[in-house]
Enzyme design. Sequence first.
Site, PDB file in Angstrom:
ATOM      1  N   TYR A 236       0.826  -1.206   0.000  1.00 51.31           N
ATOM      2  CA  TYR A 236       0.000   0.000   0.000  1.00 51.31           C
ATOM      3  C   TYR A 236       0.859   1.253   0.000  1.00 51.31           C
ATOM      4  O   TYR A 236       2.052   1.199   0.302  1.00 51.31           O
ATOM      5  CB  TYR A 236      -0.914   0.035   1.243  1.00 51.31           C
ATOM      6  CG  TYR A 236      -0.160  -0.061   2.552  1.00 51.31           C
ATOM      7  CD1 TYR A 236       0.510   1.041   3.083  1.00 51.31           C
ATOM      8  CD2 TYR A 236      -0.102  -1.262   3.259  1.00 51.31           C
ATOM      9  CE1 TYR A 236       1.225   0.948   4.270  1.00 51.31           C
ATOM     10  CE2 TYR A 236       0.609  -1.365   4.449  1.00 51.31           C
ATOM     11  CZ  TYR A 236       1.267  -0.251   4.949  1.00 51.31           C
ATOM     12  OH  TYR A 236       1.980  -0.351   6.120  1.00 51.31           O
ATOM     13  N   GLU A 238       0.229   4.905   1.930  1.00 46.98           N
ATOM     14  CA  GLU A 238      -0.709   5.419   2.922  1.00 46.98           C
ATOM     15  C   GLU A 238      -0.299   6.830   3.319  1.00 46.98           C
ATOM     16  O   GLU A 238       0.886   7.093   3.534  1.00 46.98           O
ATOM     17  CB  GLU A 238      -0.661   4.498   4.152  1.00 46.98           C
ATOM     18  CG  GLU A 238      -1.967   4.389   4.897  1.00 46.98           C
ATOM     19  CD  GLU A 238      -1.983   3.204   5.880  1.00 46.98           C
ATOM     20  OE1 GLU A 238      -2.690   2.225   5.613  1.00 46.98           O
ATOM     21  OE2 GLU A 238      -1.296   3.270   6.913  1.00 46.98           O
ATOM     22  N   GLY A 410       4.638  -1.273   9.559  1.00 53.22           N
ATOM     23  CA  GLY A 410       3.353  -0.980   8.936  1.00 53.22           C
ATOM     24  C   GLY A 410       2.245  -1.731   9.650  1.00 53.22           C
ATOM     25  O   GLY A 410       2.386  -2.916   9.940  1.00 53.22           O
ATOM     26  N   HIS A 436       8.041  -6.840  12.100  1.00 52.87           N
ATOM     27  CA  HIS A 436       7.902  -6.086  10.843  1.00 52.87           C
ATOM     28  C   HIS A 436       6.501  -5.544  10.628  1.00 52.87           C
ATOM     29  O   HIS A 436       6.275  -4.741   9.736  1.00 52.87           O
ATOM     30  CB  HIS A 436       8.318  -6.942   9.646  1.00 52.87           C
ATOM     31  CG  HIS A 436       7.252  -7.839   9.100  1.00 52.87           C
ATOM     32  ND1 HIS A 436       6.607  -8.791   9.853  1.00 52.87           N
ATOM     33  CD2 HIS A 436       6.716  -7.940   7.847  1.00 52.87           C
ATOM     34  CE1 HIS A 436       5.730  -9.435   9.089  1.00 52.87           C
ATOM     35  NE2 HIS A 436       5.767  -8.939   7.888  1.00 52.87           N
ATOM     36  N   GLY A 437       5.528  -6.001  11.387  1.00 52.61           N
ATOM     37  CA  GLY A 437       4.158  -5.533  11.184  1.00 52.61           C
ATOM     38  C   GLY A 437       3.231  -6.238  12.146  1.00 52.61           C
ATOM     39  O   GLY A 437       3.646  -6.638  13.233  1.00 52.61           O
ATOM     40  N   ALA A 438       1.989  -6.421  11.718  1.00 53.46           N
ATOM     41  CA  ALA A 438       1.010  -7.030  12.620  1.00 53.46           C
ATOM     42  C   ALA A 438       1.109  -8.556  12.597  1.00 53.46           C
ATOM     43  O   ALA A 438       0.959  -9.214  13.618  1.00 53.46           O
ATOM     44  CB  ALA A 438      -0.386  -6.582  12.214  1.00 53.46           C
ATOM     45  N   LYS A 512      -4.414   1.098  -2.311  1.00 50.10           N
ATOM     46  CA  LYS A 512      -4.029  -0.317  -2.297  1.00 50.10           C
ATOM     47  C   LYS A 512      -4.196  -0.950  -3.665  1.00 50.10           C
ATOM     48  O   LYS A 512      -5.016  -0.530  -4.454  1.00 50.10           O
ATOM     49  CB  LYS A 512      -4.932  -1.097  -1.334  1.00 50.10           C
ATOM     50  CG  LYS A 512      -4.510  -1.006   0.105  1.00 50.10           C
ATOM     51  CD  LYS A 512      -5.244  -2.001   0.963  1.00 50.10           C
ATOM     52  CE  LYS A 512      -4.705  -3.384   0.814  1.00 50.10           C
ATOM     53  NZ  LYS A 512      -3.372  -3.564   1.363  1.00 50.10           N
TER      54      LYS A 512
END
EC number: 6.5.1.8
Length: 513
Positions: A236, A238, A410, A436-438, A512
Amino acid sequence: MGVMDLPGGRRTYAQEMEFLERVTPTQWRVREGFVPNMRVPGVFYVNKHLETLMFDELRQHVDRGDVGGFLPAVKQLANVACLPGIVSKSIALPDVHSGYGFAIGNVAAFDMSDPNAVVSPGGVGFDINCGVRVVRTNLHERDVTDIKEKLAQSLFDHIPVGVGSQGIIPTSPAGLEAALEMGMDWSLREGYAWAEDKEHCEEYGRMLNADPNKVSARAKKRGLPQMGTLGAGNHYAEIQVVDEIFDKHAADKMGIERLGQVMVMIHSGSRGLGHQVATDALTEMERAMARDGILVNDRQLACAKISSPEGQNYLSAMSCAANYAWVNRSSMTFLCRQAFAKMFDQTPDDLDMHVVYDVSHNIAKIEEHVVDGELKTLLVHRKGSTRAFPPHHPLIPVDYQYTGQPVLIGGTMGTCSYILTGTEKGMEETFGSTCHGAGRARSRNNSRNKLDYTEVLEKLKTKGIAIRVASPKLVMEEAPESYKDVTEVVNTCHDAGISKKAVKLRPIAVVKG
């Protein structure tokens, strides 16, 4: 070990759990013996909430038997601990989830001085140098609130997005060869990057051992039309605003001065080219394993000795794909600067659109680390994890010598993102790596079946987030419900001391694929 009460000599869930022990409130150890042939223990970082997801996955695996799907992440972590040449431990970060061979969120380092040490494409992933870049601006949220729909549309119009999207950065086969070799130096030469962008990029945007001759014609064919494109999946661009500052000193060094400051985050990778490089290498490595008698627990862990022709070829081709991804993010930064300049009728320079930092989430790199009191040269595989070097490390930019390397995390679509900094403890415990993220909590398939894309888009609108999506039906796969809570992940790393929170960002517009 107790009596096996499941058919085929399999262990029960309780018996599996006997191999796992809590070391600290945020760290568990996987003891040798959890899977056969472990050379080192496994370690994973989770808090109370995230450990439930980890153990539920293991329980489902025991209930289901060895049928279908990826192995649970904790099993994959342990299988990596069996690879030749692995040093110290196999590490999983709090956003860990099952992947191809290695779990996503797995870090493993291999001793370059061990002639049997291996490199494994599964430890880098198919989207080589999938990564994140953050660009700051001197705008405030109030400057964009009334025009964020227009701004989102402008970004959507400027940046080619979606599965088969084709780039608008003109290049020829010879230009692609140069980009693969030069990385961001190519972008600089062609006028798509500022000289200072390179300073704020991991590896300064160029892996020096890249050799385009090691990249197949098929990979180049896939890469040529996709240069400067966003791609689909979790990629994405953002527009975000600064929501919270935890470390003012670090934020100041990044040029982040106030709440409400507008930022842009770009998340993308090496597209079809990187995927093809990984696919080509896996085929070659299966042959090398047969030749060299390398045995692994899971055939997805195909690997080759680092010193073998296959190992060296892969590292050269992987470096090309990494360079391609940096060119990609640079091209999108260029397009993004253009979109903002048009919208605000100011130059990108006047808007202070400088790159804060650019990090890779999927890569293998030769680094020096202290292991058991001895300085060793290691090949560190980071898959779904981020390099997080501490203050005063020679490989981070001068601007960040006192704060530690910025680490860009992110979130998921419509949730917050974070900027962290690297720590000395991370250097000691995780080879200078953090999350690195969720991290996925549901498979893509499960998300497609259980979620409705119109609802997902509606929810974003009610949060006041402008959204432009090339493939609306892919949105369910990236819905916040499909992922772990990024704040839980970041807090676990912060509490464990392997990275430190600096800034929290909130999205106001999402573009996206």
